[in-house]
Scaffold this motif. Structure first.
Motif, short mmCIF file in Angstrom:
data_model
loop_
_atom_site.label_atom_id
_atom_site.label_comp_id
_atom_site.label_asym_id
_atom_site.label_seq_id
_atom_site.Cartn_x
_atom_site.Cartn_y
_atom_site.Cartn_z
N UNK A 192 0.82 -1.10 0.10
CA UNK A 192 0.04 -0.12 0.18
C UNK A 192 0.83 1.31 -0.14
N UNK A 193 0.33 2.42 -0.06
CA UNK A 193 0.96 3.66 -0.15
C UNK A 193 0.14 4.79 0.13
N UNK A 194 1.01 5.92 0.70
CA UNK A 194 0.09 7.32 1.04
C UNK A 194 0.82 8.07 0.24
N UNK A 195 -0.08 8.83 -0.81
CA UNK A 195 0.66 9.92 -1.64
C UNK A 195 0.09 11.26 -1.81
N UNK A 196 0.48 11.93 -0.83
CA UNK A 196 0.03 13.34 -0.87
C UNK A 196 0.94 14.28 -1.87
N UNK A 197 0.04 15.21 -2.27
CA UNK A 197 0.61 16.49 -3.14
C UNK A 197 1.03 17.57 -2.12
N UNK A 229 -1.84 2.99 6.45
CA UNK A 229 -0.88 2.47 7.12
C UNK A 229 -1.32 1.16 8.05
N UNK A 230 -2.57 1.32 8.70
CA UNK A 230 -2.95 0.23 9.27
C UNK A 230 -3.47 -1.07 8.74
N UNK A 231 -3.96 -0.65 7.38
CA UNK A 231 -4.37 -1.58 6.53
C UNK A 231 -3.11 -2.05 5.91
N UNK A 236 -2.28 -6.29 7.38
CA UNK A 236 -2.05 -7.43 6.42
C UNK A 236 -0.77 -8.02 6.20
N UNK A 237 0.43 -7.66 6.93
CA UNK A 237 1.79 -8.17 7.17
C UNK A 237 2.32 -7.71 5.88
N UNK A 238 2.05 -6.41 5.41
CA UNK A 238 2.73 -6.05 4.29
C UNK A 238 3.58 -4.70 4.01
N UNK A 239 3.73 -4.19 2.99
CA UNK A 239 4.47 -2.87 2.94
C UNK A 239 3.68 -1.66 3.17
N UNK A 240 4.34 -0.52 3.50
CA UNK A 240 3.60 0.75 3.22
C UNK A 240 4.81 1.82 2.88
N UNK A 241 4.45 2.39 1.81
CA UNK A 241 5.28 3.31 0.90
C UNK A 241 4.64 4.66 1.06
N UNK A 261 4.74 7.31 11.61
CA UNK A 261 4.23 6.61 9.97
C UNK A 261 5.44 6.76 9.61
N UNK A 262 6.39 5.54 9.31
CA UNK A 262 7.44 5.48 8.52
C UNK A 262 7.32 4.46 7.55
N UNK A 263 7.67 5.02 6.01
CA UNK A 263 7.58 3.90 5.33
C UNK A 263 8.77 2.83 5.21
N UNK A 264 8.25 1.70 4.57
CA UNK A 264 9.21 0.74 4.45
C UNK A 264 10.21 0.62 3.43
N UNK A 265 10.15 1.65 2.54
CA UNK A 265 11.27 2.09 1.61
C UNK A 265 11.42 3.31 1.37
N UNK A 266 12.48 3.61 0.62
CA UNK A 266 12.78 5.25 0.41
C UNK A 266 11.48 6.01 -0.36
N UNK A 267 11.38 7.00 0.13
CA UNK A 267 10.36 7.89 -0.38
C UNK A 267 10.69 8.07 -1.84
N UNK A 268 9.47 8.17 -2.70
CA UNK A 268 9.40 8.21 -4.13
C UNK A 268 9.05 9.95 -4.41
N UNK A 269 9.68 10.47 -5.30
CA UNK A 269 9.40 11.62 -5.70
C UNK A 269 9.00 11.76 -7.07
N UNK A 270 7.82 12.07 -7.59
CA UNK A 270 7.27 11.83 -8.91
C UNK A 270 8.03 12.84 -9.47
N UNK A 271 8.60 14.08 -9.49
CA UNK A 271 9.54 15.03 -10.06
C UNK A 271 10.52 14.36 -10.64
N UNK A 272 11.16 13.11 -10.22
CA UNK A 272 12.31 12.46 -10.71
C UNK A 272 11.91 11.59 -11.57
#
Length: 305
Positions: A8-13, A30-32, A36-41, A69-80
């Motif tokens: 899953x992911x959280x993707x704010x502008x 994050x809770x979902x 589910x024992x999964x990843x949150x980005x 609320x810490x992600x499991x992988x590095x932050x992704x930036x759409x500008x890149x």
């Protein structure tokens, strides 16, 4: 058949700092993922520099950190990610699933959404005029199951509903970028506000056009201000007070219908998140929007999600 790992992911502008409605969405996603024992980005959807104060991204990430609320992988930036979006557009143009459009919004409104320049069938060239690129929708009665709202149905109208995927100003549009990145990051489940529900059928066609299966959807009710408006930049939503994360999280759990015990706020962020994970009940999320009662007003700031 083995189910893929939950992602899953959280993707704010970054149009401003997070507000309470943003926190509710972030916490639900994050809770979902955690239950589910999964990843949150976390993905920063910084596609429109004209609307993005330079300090906003740092404010958003600071707020997430303060609330645990810490992600499991590095932050992704759409500008890149412009190269990936351009490649997707080239693929869609090549397959006939996108087209160049020089019609103005005023022209489209005057013709009921139809293109007076016949852009979709390519009979009129764009020449040196500025043009957008639109995705070519197919007429469809779209059906899917929302994990909170249940069975959903939307009618999609070819040409009239065709979304812009590259704006005339040269900026990549949300409808394209969000799908390209969800596919690339292997997102399997999306938790977002119900204000985006109407985009779902269109986005599902874009997923399929790019050779991917659409994710599972969970649309939660948006948080409203005292005037019954969605908390947003346009309605001057106050920024989150990062000095009181425990209180904010407990209020977010209440907004999500989770009924946390009164004494939970005194136990700190880690304990609150642990309680949330242990007691998360998706079916308790209210189906309708509610007002953000008891939220500290703070300073009026700009924010979108």
């Amino acid at each position: 058949m083995k189910q893929p790992r939950y992602r899953g992911r959280f993707a704010p502008s970054p149009t401003g700092p997070l507000h309470f409605g943003s926190l509710v969405t972030a916490l639900a996603s994050w809770l979902e993922a955690r239950t589910a024992g999964g990843d949150w980005l976390v993905r920063i959807e910084d596609l429109d520099p004209l609307r993005e104060p330079p300090e906003a991204t740092g404010q958003i990430l600071h707020s997430l950190d303060c609330h645990g609320l810490f992600p499991d992988e590095p932050i992704r930036f759409q500008s890149k990610r412009h190269g990936a979006y351009q490649a997707a557009i080239a693929q869609l143009l090549e397959s006939g699933k996108a087209y160049r459009c020089r019609c103005s919004r005023k022209q489209l409104q005057a013709h009921g959404g139809r293109h007076p320049n016949h852009c979709r069938n390519g009979t009129t060239g764009v020449g040196n005029e500025p043009f957008a690129i639109r995705f070519a929708l197919q007429d469809e009665t779209s059906h899917w199951h929302d994990q909170l709202l249940g069975p959903q149905q939307q009618q999609v109208h070819a040409e009239i509903d065709d979304p812009v995927i590259l704006r005339k100003e040269g900026f990549y549009a949300y409808q394209l970028a969000v799908v390209v990145d969800d596919i690339d990051q292997g997102i399997t489940h999306i938790v977002r506000g119900s204000d985006l529900l109407d985009m779902t059928a269109q986005q599902q066609q874009i997923y399929r056009a790019l050779g991917a299966q659409p994710p599972h959807w969970l649309h939660i009710p948006v948080i409203l201000n005292d005037q019954g408006q969605k908390l947003s930049k346009q309605t001057h939503a106050p920024a989150l007070d990062d000095t009181r994360p425990a209180e904010n999280l407990v209020q977010a759990l209440q907004a999500l219908g989770q009924n946390p015990p009164p004494e939970l706020a005194a136990r700190g962020v880690d304990a609150i998140l642990a309680w949330g994970r242990a007691n998360w009940q998706r079916q308790a999320i209210p189906l309708t929007s509610r007002q953000a009662r008891g939220i500290t007003p703070g300073t009026h700031t700009r924010s979108d999600h």
